[in-house]
Design a protein around this motif. Structure first.
Motif, PDB file in Angstrom:
ATOM      1  N   TYR A 107       0.848  -1.195   0.000  1.00  0.00           N
ATOM      2  CA  TYR A 107       0.000   0.000   0.000  1.00  0.00           C
ATOM      3  C   TYR A 107       0.888   1.251   0.000  1.00  0.00           C
ATOM      4  O   TYR A 107       1.827   1.359   0.801  1.00  0.00           O
ATOM      5  CB  TYR A 107      -0.880   0.048   1.244  1.00  0.00           C
ATOM      6  CG  TYR A 107      -1.793  -1.134   1.446  1.00  0.00           C
ATOM      7  CD1 TYR A 107      -3.113  -1.095   1.003  1.00  0.00           C
ATOM      8  CD2 TYR A 107      -1.354  -2.275   2.087  1.00  0.00           C
ATOM      9  CE1 TYR A 107      -3.964  -2.173   1.195  1.00  0.00           C
ATOM     10  CE2 TYR A 107      -2.188  -3.364   2.291  1.00  0.00           C
ATOM     11  CZ  TYR A 107      -3.494  -3.306   1.838  1.00  0.00           C
ATOM     12  OH  TYR A 107      -4.328  -4.380   2.040  1.00  0.00           O
ATOM     13  N   GLY A 108       0.591   2.204  -0.883  1.00  0.00           N
ATOM     14  CA  GLY A 108       1.234   3.513  -0.837  1.00  0.00           C
ATOM     15  C   GLY A 108       2.743   3.458  -0.821  1.00  0.00           C
ATOM     16  O   GLY A 108       3.389   4.241  -0.116  1.00  0.00           O
ATOM     17  N   THR A 109       3.339   2.590  -1.608  1.00  0.00           N
ATOM     18  CA  THR A 109       4.786   2.374  -1.571  1.00  0.00           C
ATOM     19  C   THR A 109       5.403   2.721  -2.928  1.00  0.00           C
ATOM     20  O   THR A 109       4.838   2.408  -3.971  1.00  0.00           O
ATOM     21  CB  THR A 109       5.090   0.917  -1.172  1.00  0.00           C
ATOM     22  OG1 THR A 109       4.719   0.742   0.200  1.00  0.00           O
ATOM     23  CG2 THR A 109       6.549   0.571  -1.343  1.00  0.00           C
ATOM     24  N   SER A 110       6.583   3.368  -2.884  1.00  0.00           N
ATOM     25  CA  SER A 110       7.232   3.856  -4.102  1.00  0.00           C
ATOM     26  C   SER A 110       8.547   3.128  -4.352  1.00  0.00           C
ATOM     27  O   SER A 110       9.227   2.714  -3.410  1.00  0.00           O
ATOM     28  CB  SER A 110       7.495   5.367  -3.986  1.00  0.00           C
ATOM     29  OG  SER A 110       6.273   6.084  -3.882  1.00  0.00           O
ATOM     30  N   PHE A 111       8.884   3.012  -5.635  1.00  0.00           N
ATOM     31  CA  PHE A 111      10.092   2.304  -6.063  1.00  0.00           C
ATOM     32  C   PHE A 111      10.901   3.210  -6.983  1.00  0.00           C
ATOM     33  O   PHE A 111      10.369   3.747  -7.955  1.00  0.00           O
ATOM     34  CB  PHE A 111       9.710   1.021  -6.805  1.00  0.00           C
ATOM     35  CG  PHE A 111       8.990   0.007  -5.954  1.00  0.00           C
ATOM     36  CD1 PHE A 111       9.650  -1.109  -5.464  1.00  0.00           C
ATOM     37  CD2 PHE A 111       7.644   0.160  -5.639  1.00  0.00           C
ATOM     38  CE1 PHE A 111       8.988  -2.050  -4.689  1.00  0.00           C
ATOM     39  CE2 PHE A 111       6.971  -0.768  -4.855  1.00  0.00           C
ATOM     40  CZ  PHE A 111       7.653  -1.877  -4.376  1.00  0.00           C
ATOM     41  N   PHE A 112      12.205   3.397  -6.665  1.00  0.00           N
ATOM     42  CA  PHE A 112      13.084   4.245  -7.463  1.00  0.00           C
ATOM     43  C   PHE A 112      14.417   3.542  -7.725  1.00  0.00           C
ATOM     44  O   PHE A 112      15.034   3.010  -6.802  1.00  0.00           O
ATOM     45  CB  PHE A 112      13.407   5.561  -6.735  1.00  0.00           C
ATOM     46  CG  PHE A 112      12.213   6.368  -6.310  1.00  0.00           C
ATOM     47  CD1 PHE A 112      11.554   7.192  -7.203  1.00  0.00           C
ATOM     48  CD2 PHE A 112      11.760   6.315  -4.997  1.00  0.00           C
ATOM     49  CE1 PHE A 112      10.468   7.947  -6.807  1.00  0.00           C
ATOM     50  CE2 PHE A 112      10.677   7.066  -4.594  1.00  0.00           C
ATOM     51  CZ  PHE A 112      10.022   7.882  -5.496  1.00  0.00           C
ATOM     52  N   TRP A 113      14.863   3.549  -8.977  1.00  0.00           N
ATOM     53  CA  TRP A 113      16.244   3.210  -9.328  1.00  0.00           C
ATOM     54  C   TRP A 113      16.675   1.802  -8.897  1.00  0.00           C
ATOM     55  O   TRP A 113      17.846   1.564  -8.612  1.00  0.00           O
ATOM     56  CB  TRP A 113      17.232   4.217  -8.729  1.00  0.00           C
ATOM     57  CG  TRP A 113      16.807   5.641  -8.815  1.00  0.00           C
ATOM     58  CD1 TRP A 113      16.382   6.428  -7.789  1.00  0.00           C
ATOM     59  CD2 TRP A 113      16.743   6.463  -9.986  1.00  0.00           C
ATOM     60  NE1 TRP A 113      16.071   7.683  -8.242  1.00  0.00           N
ATOM     61  CE2 TRP A 113      16.281   7.743  -9.583  1.00  0.00           C
ATOM     62  CE3 TRP A 113      17.039   6.248 -11.326  1.00  0.00           C
ATOM     63  CZ2 TRP A 113      16.100   8.787 -10.472  1.00  0.00           C
ATOM     64  CZ3 TRP A 113      16.860   7.300 -12.223  1.00  0.00           C
ATOM     65  CH2 TRP A 113      16.406   8.537 -11.788  1.00  0.00           C
ATOM     66  N   ASN A 114      15.770   0.861  -8.827  1.00  0.00           N
ATOM     67  CA  ASN A 114      16.138  -0.505  -8.452  1.00  0.00           C
ATOM     68  C   ASN A 114      16.562  -1.290  -9.691  1.00  0.00           C
ATOM     69  O   ASN A 114      16.134  -0.998 -10.807  1.00  0.00           O
ATOM     70  CB  ASN A 114      14.961  -1.186  -7.750  1.00  0.00           C
ATOM     71  CG  ASN A 114      14.489  -0.385  -6.556  1.00  0.00           C
ATOM     72  OD1 ASN A 114      15.228  -0.171  -5.602  1.00  0.00           O
ATOM     73  ND2 ASN A 114      13.237   0.081  -6.595  1.00  0.00           N
ATOM     74  N   LYS A 115      17.374  -2.326  -9.489  1.00  0.00           N
ATOM     75  CA  LYS A 115      17.948  -2.999 -10.643  1.00  0.00           C
ATOM     76  C   LYS A 115      18.197  -4.475 -10.336  1.00  0.00           C
ATOM     77  O   LYS A 115      18.765  -4.817  -9.293  1.00  0.00           O
ATOM     78  CB  LYS A 115      19.284  -2.328 -11.000  1.00  0.00           C
ATOM     79  CG  LYS A 115      20.007  -2.945 -12.174  1.00  0.00           C
ATOM     80  CD  LYS A 115      19.338  -2.596 -13.479  1.00  0.00           C
ATOM     81  CE  LYS A 115      20.130  -3.094 -14.676  1.00  0.00           C
ATOM     82  NZ  LYS A 115      19.438  -2.819 -15.950  1.00  0.00           N
TER      83      LYS A 115
END
Length: 714
Positions: free
Chosen positions: A293-301
């Motif tokens: 819920y309401g979770t963000s993801f940035f720059w993962n690889k």
């Protein structure tokens, strides 16, 4: 029976005039009950007293009245239900009890540990818990955590002071890392959660509690446990084969709920395709359940390419991404009424239910306001090299002065230091004349650029004349002045002594080996031009010591080579391309695996990440990737992102033309414009509108820039 009158004669008897409530050929069938407003109707004849919204049910002799309007009860919905009173049976104030099954439906509500009961029957709440308690009923004890060792001991397998099931580890805002305290005995993880039922929550709902994997270990491993994780940032996790941020597995049932979390720059760095993956999260096992819920993801690889953000191993687990700000958190019910910001689509592998996007319910740390109107706060200086300014913390050392706001931070250096983060000293300068150039690593023409960045591979592959004479230090930044950089204008040699050569034949302008840092134009308009003059490749990069080489705002123009006319990237090179341009570059050989007019990538350990970069008019004579070729015999990892790089992270790019590629390419295979609209379009990024076409007498004009070959009065 039932009062019927018999009639007729032998052989043709009848039974009629049944009592009220009965029917049938023998008056044997009881009819469905009918609601009435007469209190004396008891259902004996099928009429039954049922008021205040009750639903009539049953048949004559056994009538019922159920599902009364709220507040009413009894067999006829004629009296007030428990917890309601007055002539209109309005809800009574709730009463606190210590019975855990009291849910407030009758006005009695489980509320302990000093909680103040509030609300009315059917909507009870328990607030203002005694210090150290939380939860809907103040039933969960908070254990306040302020350091890594405390956190490890409270929640991790092997900890010596683990919290009881049902309780909460309440983290103070800050960064938690293994260098500053005790972590899991397993050296590849920060925290191991086994066979427990707990919650981990940041004291603030803005995800300002950061679990930092320091690019060396998975942040959290969960097995056979029930865990709520609230407002935690998983940063710089590194999973060897498994999820770099969160790895969930199950031998028995395991359930994890994520609320308002952030996964940033988490990596899965090794593994086998279709077996390993999940840069941010990997989940495995049919008994594993993950709700997000309401979770963000940035720059993962993910190095395997299987789920940069989420990997569901064999699709066995149940993973659901919800598009709501769920109120089951230990935070305020306030969030349940918020519509979250829907962010970019996630890169997933295996079955993922719900809506596979980032969602944001709160303004993260480093931003003020309320969703959706979050405004960046002034940047704060830190000494952590991984703080890139995304959330306002920016690595800026040696008395550098931080400027900008979250997402666009800067670091202005004091005398004697230079670099993006003022991380490099000018102490290596040997005299006053060199100090200016040394501090800035600034170059204004080709010779200076060659001397700073071309390190070569002397005696490897027969290369000669590759080494510059004042090469940048690892991690340094070279800043190019605006202009054309060519090889042919120095000395009597038509190819110049200021570029790399290959046994006297033209090969490449710059051979970059075993260094990392940044090579960039002084401004972001890509008007620092490496011009191959249709005779040579601009750049070959070979190994960067497992660190990043960032190439920013440089135009690769008129390059030519057998393969990779603009750039050849190989052998453990890690290269980021930020807002660059590749135009009119050509791969001239026609072999089966030759090509890559603009870029050629080879070697499984080579990683190329592309942001906001434009490709135009590139060609491969072989037909294998006019723009990019990823060698199918030895695939590297190439990812094109539909987001803009640092300093423009809040800008949505304008998608240009599809690229011509060969071999595996991850992400959307297009040019992306982050600064200005392409030629032939008006407006500002991302709202670029096509201009009216213009007639041209050039047969090569196809209308891609608005100019179209149109003659003879057309």
């Amino acid at each position: 029976i039932n009062g019927g009158d018999v009639g007729g004669t032998t052989g043709s008897c009848t039974c009629t005039s049944c009592n009220n409530g009965f029917s049938g050929s023998h008056c044997q069938e009881p009819n469905d009950c009918q609601a009435t407003s007469s209190s004396s109707d008891d259902g004996f004849d099928g009429n039954f007293y049922c008021i205040n919204g009750g639903n009539i049910g049953g048949v004559t002799g056994s009538c019922s009245c159920t599902s009364c309007n709220t507040g009413f009860g009894g067999s006829n919905c004629a009296v007030c239900a428990a917890g309601y009173s007055g002539s209109d049976c309005s809800a009574d104030p709730c009463q606190a009890t210590s019975i855990s099954t009291d849910d407030g439906s009758n006005g009695n509500y489980y509320c302990i540990n000093g909680g103040d009961v509030g609300g009315t029957t059917g909507s009870c709440i328990c607030t203002s818990c005694d210090y150290g308690y939380k939860g809907e009923n103040c039933q969960s004890q908070e254990v306040h955590i302020s350091g890594m060792t405390e956190l490890y001991n409270a929640v991790s397998h092997g900890g010596n002071d683990k919290i009881s099931d049902g309780n909460v580890a309440m983290l103070a805002a800050g960064v938690y890392k293994c260098l500053e305290g005790e972590c899991s005995a397993s050296s590849d993880r920060m925290l191991d959660l086994h066979s427990q039922e707990v919650a981990m929550q940041c004291a603030n709902d803005d995800a300002s509690c950061v679990l930092d994997g320091e690019n060396t270990r998975t942040v959290m491993f969960v097995n056979e446990a029930y865990v709520d994780i609230i407002a935690i940032t998983f940063k710089d996790g590194n999973g060897y084969g498994n999820g770099g941020g969160l790895h969930i597995t199950s031998h028995a049932e395991t359930a994890v709920n994520l609320f308002f979390c952030v996964f940033s720059n988490c990596r899965q760095t090794w593994g086998y395709v279709n077996i390993d993956g999940g840069g941010a999260i990997q989940v495995s096992g049919s008994n594993s359940y993950l709700n997000i819920y309401g979770t963000s993801f940035f720059w993962n690889k993910a190095a395997t390419g299987d789920g940069n953000d989420i990997y569901n191993y064999n699709s066995d687990a149940t993973i659901i991404i919800h598009d709501s700000c769920d109120s089951r958190t230990l935070s305020s019910d306030y969030y349940s009424s918020i519509t979250p910001i829907q962010g970019s689509a996630l890169d997933t592998h295996g079955t993922v239910g719900g809506t596979p996007n980032s969602f944001q319910c709160v303004c993260y740390h480093g931003y003020s306001g309320t969703v959706p109107n979050c405004v960046g706060d002034p940047c704060q200086r830190t000494s952590s090299p991984t703080d890139d300014g995304t959330f306002g913390n920016f690595y800026c050392i040696n008395e550098g002065i931080v400027g900008g706001t979250s997402g666009s931070c800067t670091c202005s250096c004091s005398t004697g230091y230079y670099g993006l983060n003022c991380q490099t000293s000018s102490a290596s300068c040997t005299n006053d004349e060199e100090i200016d150039e040394c501090e800035q690593h600034s170059v204004v023409e080709m010779t200076g650029l060659f001397n700073k960045v071309s390190t070569g591979q002397t005696a490897v592959d027969n290369y000669v004349d590759l080494d510059g004479d004042s090469v940048m230090g690892v991690g340094d930044t070279v800043v190019m002045a605006v202009g054309d950089y060519t090889c042919s204008h120095i000395g009597s040699d038509p190819y110049g002594h200021n570029c790399a050569k290959y046994e006297g034949n033209i090969a490449t302008m710059l051979s970059i080996y075993y260094i990392y840092g940044e090579i960039k134009c002084i401004n972001d308009n890509s008007n620092c031009i490496l011009n191959g003059e249709e005779t040579r490749r601009m750049m070959k990069v070979t190994s960067t010591r497992n660190e990043k080489l960032i190439i920013r705002a440089i135009t690769f123009k008129d390059g030519k080579a057998g393969l990779g006319g603009g750039a050849h990237l190989s052998s453990y090179a890690k290269v980021d391309l930020h807002i660059c341009i590749f135009t009119n570059c050509r791969a001239s050989d026609s072999g089966t695996y030759y090509g890559g007019g603009a870029i050629f990538v080879v070697s499984g350990a080579t990683t190329v990440d592309v942001y906001g970069t434009i490709f135009t008019w590139n060609t491969a004579n072989s037909g294998n990737g006019d723009d990019i070729l990823n060698d199918p015999n030895e695939l590297g990892t190439i990812t094109i992102y539909n987001i803009c790089p640092f300093n423009y992270s809040s800008t949505s790019p304008f998608r240009g033309y599809a690229l011509d590629t060969y071999g595996e390419i991850e992400g959307p295979v297009y040019s992306f414009h982050c600064l200005v609209c392409p030629t032939g379009y008006s407006g500002t990024v991302p709202d670029c509108a096509a201009d009216p076409c213009q007639a041209s007498s050039n047969s090569a004009d196809l209308g891609l820039d608005g100019n179209f070959y149109c003659i003879n009065g057309g």
